[in-house]
Structure formats: structure tokens, C-alpha cells
Design a protein around this motif. Structure first.
Motif, PDB file in Angstrom:
ATOM      1  N   GLN A  36      53.152  17.484 -48.189  1.00 28.79           N
ATOM      2  CA  GLN A  36      52.963  18.829 -48.732  1.00 28.79           C
ATOM      3  C   GLN A  36      52.161  18.782 -50.027  1.00 28.79           C
ATOM      4  O   GLN A  36      51.260  19.594 -50.238  1.00 28.79           O
ATOM      5  CB  GLN A  36      54.320  19.496 -48.988  1.00 28.79           C
ATOM      6  CG  GLN A  36      55.051  19.893 -47.735  1.00 28.79           C
ATOM      7  CD  GLN A  36      56.417  20.490 -48.035  1.00 28.79           C
ATOM      8  OE1 GLN A  36      57.041  20.185 -49.060  1.00 28.79           O
ATOM      9  NE2 GLN A  36      56.897  21.317 -47.131  1.00 28.79           N
ATOM     10  N   GLN A  37      52.504  17.838 -50.876  1.00 27.53           N
ATOM     11  CA  GLN A  37      51.802  17.696 -52.154  1.00 27.53           C
ATOM     12  C   GLN A  37      50.315  17.400 -51.922  1.00 27.53           C
ATOM     13  O   GLN A  37      49.449  17.998 -52.552  1.00 27.53           O
ATOM     14  CB  GLN A  37      52.446  16.583 -52.977  1.00 27.53           C
ATOM     15  CG  GLN A  37      51.780  16.322 -54.303  1.00 27.53           C
ATOM     16  CD  GLN A  37      52.370  15.114 -55.030  1.00 27.53           C
ATOM     17  OE1 GLN A  37      53.237  14.404 -54.517  1.00 27.53           O
ATOM     18  NE2 GLN A  37      51.881  14.866 -56.222  1.00 27.53           N
ATOM     19  N   ARG A  39      48.463  17.969 -49.203  1.00 24.54           N
ATOM     20  CA  ARG A  39      47.768  19.087 -48.556  1.00 24.54           C
ATOM     21  C   ARG A  39      47.521  20.242 -49.526  1.00 24.54           C
ATOM     22  O   ARG A  39      46.612  21.033 -49.327  1.00 24.54           O
ATOM     23  CB  ARG A  39      48.545  19.551 -47.332  1.00 24.54           C
ATOM     24  CG  ARG A  39      48.445  18.540 -46.189  1.00 24.54           C
ATOM     25  CD  ARG A  39      49.279  18.949 -44.981  1.00 24.54           C
ATOM     26  NE  ARG A  39      49.140  17.989 -43.905  1.00 24.54           N
ATOM     27  CZ  ARG A  39      49.901  16.928 -43.723  1.00 24.54           C
ATOM     28  NH1 ARG A  39      50.886  16.671 -44.563  1.00 24.54           N
ATOM     29  NH2 ARG A  39      49.695  16.110 -42.717  1.00 24.54           N
TER      30      ARG A  39
END
Length: 99
Positions: A36-37, A39
Motif C-alpha cells: 500500500q505504501q 503504490r
């Protein structure tokens, strides 16, 4: 975003990702959280040639898949993937430095 702000933001995002890669290696960060970080590091991905984003996303996909296994599988070694992410960060830094 101004031209001077983008490189600064990209450099900060790269440093945050590198920190995430190191936390992952110490098992202090879950692969999904790192994904997530990474992306969300859009300024960094836009500042680099497109192939850097492709390689990063491929590594993250493999890393997230490897997290489904409790032990090292023959096709996805988390240590090897983490080493490759750190190598990616080194090459991304060199690319940013050239810009």
C-alpha cells in the motif's frame, strides 16, 4: 506541483519506501502494508521511468504472494524479494540523482 517540489517529494517517498523495505526485512512491517505504501508513492513513480514502476509492482505482487506461505517457498523467497526491493531503491536513487 512545482518542478522543485516534485523531486523533493519523490526523494522523500523513496526514503520512506527504503525504510519500509528495511522494516519488512526485520519483520516489523507486513508485506500488504508495504505494498500500500509503495503504490501510494505516486510522485516517486512519476519521477522515474515507467519501467521502474513495472519492476516495483512486480516485486510487490510476488512479495504479497509469498506472504501467503508460512515458510519459504521454492518460487518466492521473501529474503530474495526484500534484497531485490533494496536494490531497486538503490537504482531508483541513482536515477533521481541523474534528474
Amino acid at each position: 506541483m512545482t518542478p522543485t517540489a516534485s523531486p523533493s517529494l519523490a526523494a522523500r517517498q523513496l526514503q520512506q519506501l527504503r525504510s519500509g523495505f528495511e522494516q519488512l526485512a526485520r519483520q516489523q512491517l507486513a508485506p500488504a502494508a508495504l505494498g500500500q505504501q509503495a503504490r501510494a508513492a505516486t510522485a516517486l513513480l512519476q519521477a522515474l521511468p515507467a519501467r521502474y514502476g513495472e519492476v516495483l509492482l512486480n516485486l510487490l505482487d510476488r512479495l504479497e504472494s509469498s506472504a501467503l506461505f508460512t515458510e519459504e517457498s521454492c518460487s518466492f523467497s521473501q529474503k530474495d524479494l526484500t534484497d531485490n526491493l533494496l536494490l531497486w531503491a538503490d537504482k531508483a536513487q541513482a536515477q533521481l540523482d541523474k534528474s
